[in-house]
Design a protein around this motif. Structure first.
Motif, PDB file in Angstrom:
ATOM      1  N   ARG A 137       0.639  -1.188   0.072  1.00  0.00           N
ATOM      2  CA  ARG A 137       0.105  -0.081  -0.104  1.00  0.00           C
ATOM      3  C   ARG A 137       0.893   1.050  -0.279  1.00  0.00           C
ATOM      4  O   ARG A 137       0.535   2.044  -0.297  1.00  0.00           O
ATOM      5  N   LEU A 138       1.617   1.674   0.693  1.00  0.00           N
ATOM      6  CA  LEU A 138       2.883   2.341   0.531  1.00  0.00           C
ATOM      7  C   LEU A 138       3.206   3.222  -0.325  1.00  0.00           C
ATOM      8  O   LEU A 138       3.520   3.835  -0.815  1.00  0.00           O
ATOM      9  N   ILE A 139       4.062   1.333  -0.967  1.00  0.00           N
ATOM     10  CA  ILE A 139       4.631   1.830  -2.607  1.00  0.00           C
ATOM     11  C   ILE A 139       3.780   2.077  -3.323  1.00  0.00           C
ATOM     12  O   ILE A 139       3.647   3.045  -4.452  1.00  0.00           O
ATOM     13  N   GLY A 140       2.077   1.464  -3.209  1.00  0.00           N
ATOM     14  CA  GLY A 140       1.115   1.633  -4.337  1.00  0.00           C
ATOM     15  C   GLY A 140       1.029   3.607  -4.078  1.00  0.00           C
ATOM     16  O   GLY A 140       1.078   4.867  -5.363  1.00  0.00           O
ATOM     17  N   PHE A 141       1.359   3.730  -2.926  1.00  0.00           N
ATOM     18  CA  PHE A 141       0.285   4.843  -2.439  1.00  0.00           C
ATOM     19  C   PHE A 141       1.741   6.175  -3.222  1.00  0.00           C
ATOM     20  O   PHE A 141       1.514   7.043  -3.716  1.00  0.00           O
ATOM     21  N   GLY A 142       3.526   5.610  -2.807  1.00  0.00           N
ATOM     22  CA  GLY A 142       4.258   6.573  -3.256  1.00  0.00           C
ATOM     23  C   GLY A 142       3.927   6.450  -4.610  1.00  0.00           C
ATOM     24  O   GLY A 142       4.782   7.675  -5.816  1.00  0.00           O
ATOM     25  N   VAL A 143       4.107   5.290  -5.616  1.00  0.00           N
ATOM     26  CA  VAL A 143       4.038   5.171  -7.111  1.00  0.00           C
ATOM     27  C   VAL A 143       3.452   6.147  -7.827  1.00  0.00           C
ATOM     28  O   VAL A 143       2.928   7.389  -8.597  1.00  0.00           O
ATOM     29  N   CYS A 144       1.891   6.494  -7.087  1.00  0.00           N
ATOM     30  CA  CYS A 144       0.658   6.640  -7.861  1.00  0.00           C
ATOM     31  C   CYS A 144       1.151   8.399  -7.880  1.00  0.00           C
ATOM     32  O   CYS A 144       0.624   8.915  -8.374  1.00  0.00           O
ATOM     33  N   PHE A 145       1.234   8.298  -6.296  1.00  0.00           N
ATOM     34  CA  PHE A 145       1.315  10.304  -6.242  1.00  0.00           C
ATOM     35  C   PHE A 145       2.770  11.111  -6.690  1.00  0.00           C
ATOM     36  O   PHE A 145       2.387  11.921  -7.397  1.00  0.00           O
ATOM     37  N   VAL A 146       4.364  10.048  -7.538  1.00  0.00           N
ATOM     38  CA  VAL A 146       4.298  10.432  -7.697  1.00  0.00           C
ATOM     39  C   VAL A 146       4.814  10.767  -9.197  1.00  0.00           C
ATOM     40  O   VAL A 146       4.245  10.947  -9.529  1.00  0.00           O
ATOM     41  N   LEU A 147       3.909   9.453  -9.657  1.00  0.00           N
ATOM     42  CA  LEU A 147       3.607   9.495 -11.406  1.00  0.00           C
ATOM     43  C   LEU A 147       2.351  11.061 -11.559  1.00  0.00           C
ATOM     44  O   LEU A 147       2.518  11.567 -12.097  1.00  0.00           O
ATOM     45  N   GLY A 148       1.254  10.699 -10.995  1.00  0.00           N
ATOM     46  CA  GLY A 148       0.424  12.161 -10.499  1.00  0.00           C
ATOM     47  C   GLY A 148       0.995  13.404 -11.420  1.00  0.00           C
ATOM     48  O   GLY A 148       0.724  14.584 -12.284  1.00  0.00           O
ATOM     49  N   PHE A 149       2.186  13.468  -9.914  1.00  0.00           N
ATOM     50  CA  PHE A 149       2.815  14.924  -9.718  1.00  0.00           C
ATOM     51  C   PHE A 149       3.756  15.172 -11.278  1.00  0.00           C
ATOM     52  O   PHE A 149       3.722  15.985 -11.838  1.00  0.00           O
ATOM     53  N   VAL A 150       4.571  13.917 -11.790  1.00  0.00           N
ATOM     54  CA  VAL A 150       5.138  13.884 -13.343  1.00  0.00           C
ATOM     55  C   VAL A 150       3.983  14.505 -13.656  1.00  0.00           C
ATOM     56  O   VAL A 150       4.518  15.158 -15.151  1.00  0.00           O
ATOM     57  N   ILE A 151       2.926  13.846 -13.839  1.00  0.00           N
ATOM     58  CA  ILE A 151       2.082  14.057 -15.215  1.00  0.00           C
ATOM     59  C   ILE A 151       1.470  15.535 -14.953  1.00  0.00           C
ATOM     60  O   ILE A 151       1.428  16.053 -16.238  1.00  0.00           O
TER      61      ILE A 151
END
Length: 162
Positions: A36-50
Motif C-alpha cells: 500500500r505504501l509503495i502503491g501510494f508513493g508510485v501513484c502520487f509521484v506519477l500524478g505529480f510527474v504528469i
C-alpha cells in the motif's frame, strides 16, 4: 511509541476505530502495508510527474492539452490515498466533515479548469484554476497526515499563538 498511522480517520481524530493503515482490501485483493505504501508513493509521484509534464503543453500553446494533463495528474495523485484507505473508503472519506470543503473546491475547480481551457481559452484563468486545484489537493492530502493542517496554518500565520 504510538504509530501515527494506526488511527488516522478524518486526519487523526478518531473515527470508527478503523485506522488508516489497517488491512485494506479491494474485492478479493488484499494488499500488505508495504504494498500500500509503495502503491501510494508510485501513484502520487506519477500524478505529480504528469502534472509537471502538462506545462510542456502550455509552453507549446496547447491550453486544452495542459488542462487535461494537469487535471489527470492531480486525479492520479488524489487516487494515491486510495492505496492507504481502500477505494470505497477513499470516496467516503472525501466527504467527511474534515475534507468536504477541500474535496468540493478541488472537484469544482477541476471542472472549471477544463471548461475554461476548452471554451474561453483564457490561459491566465486556466492557470489560476490550476493553482487552486493544486492548493485544494494539497490541503486535502494534508488531512491524512497527523497535525499537518495545524502545522501549515502555523507556518502561514493562521494558527493563532500558543
Amino acid at each position: 511509541m504510538r504509530n501515527p498511522f494506526s488511527n488516522m480517520e478524518a486526519g487523526g481524530n478518531g473515527g470508527d476505530g478503523g485506522g488508516l493503515m489497517d488491512e485494506v482490501s479491494c474485492g478479493s485483493m488484499k494488499l500488505s502495508r508495504k504494498q500500500r505504501l509503495i502503491g501510494f508513493g508510485v501513484c502520487f509521484v506519477l500524478g505529480f510527474v504528469i502534472s509537471l509534464l502538462s506545462f510542456l503543453s502550455m509552453a507549446t500553446g496547447n491550453l486544452a492539452g495542459f488542462a487535461v494533463l494537469y487535471t489527470f495528474g492531480n486525479l492520479t495523485s488524489l487516487c494515491s490515498t486510495g492505496f492507504l484507505t481502500g477505494p470505497a473508503k477513499q470516496v467516503k472519506n472525501m466527504f467527511d466533515e474534515t475534507r468536504r470543503t477541500a474535496t468540493i473546491v478541488f472537484l469544482g475547480v477541476m471542472v472549471l479548469t477544463l471548461v475554461v481551457a476548452f471554451t474561453t481559452k483564457l490561459a491566465i484563468l486556466c492557470l489560476v484554476f490550476s493553482l487552486i486545484q493544486f492548493l485544494a489537493l494539497f490541503w486535502y492530502s494534508a488531512s491524512y497526515i497527523p497535525f499537518a493542517r495545524a502545522a501549515i496554518k502555523r507556518m502561514v500565520g493562521m494558527g493563532g499563538s500558543s
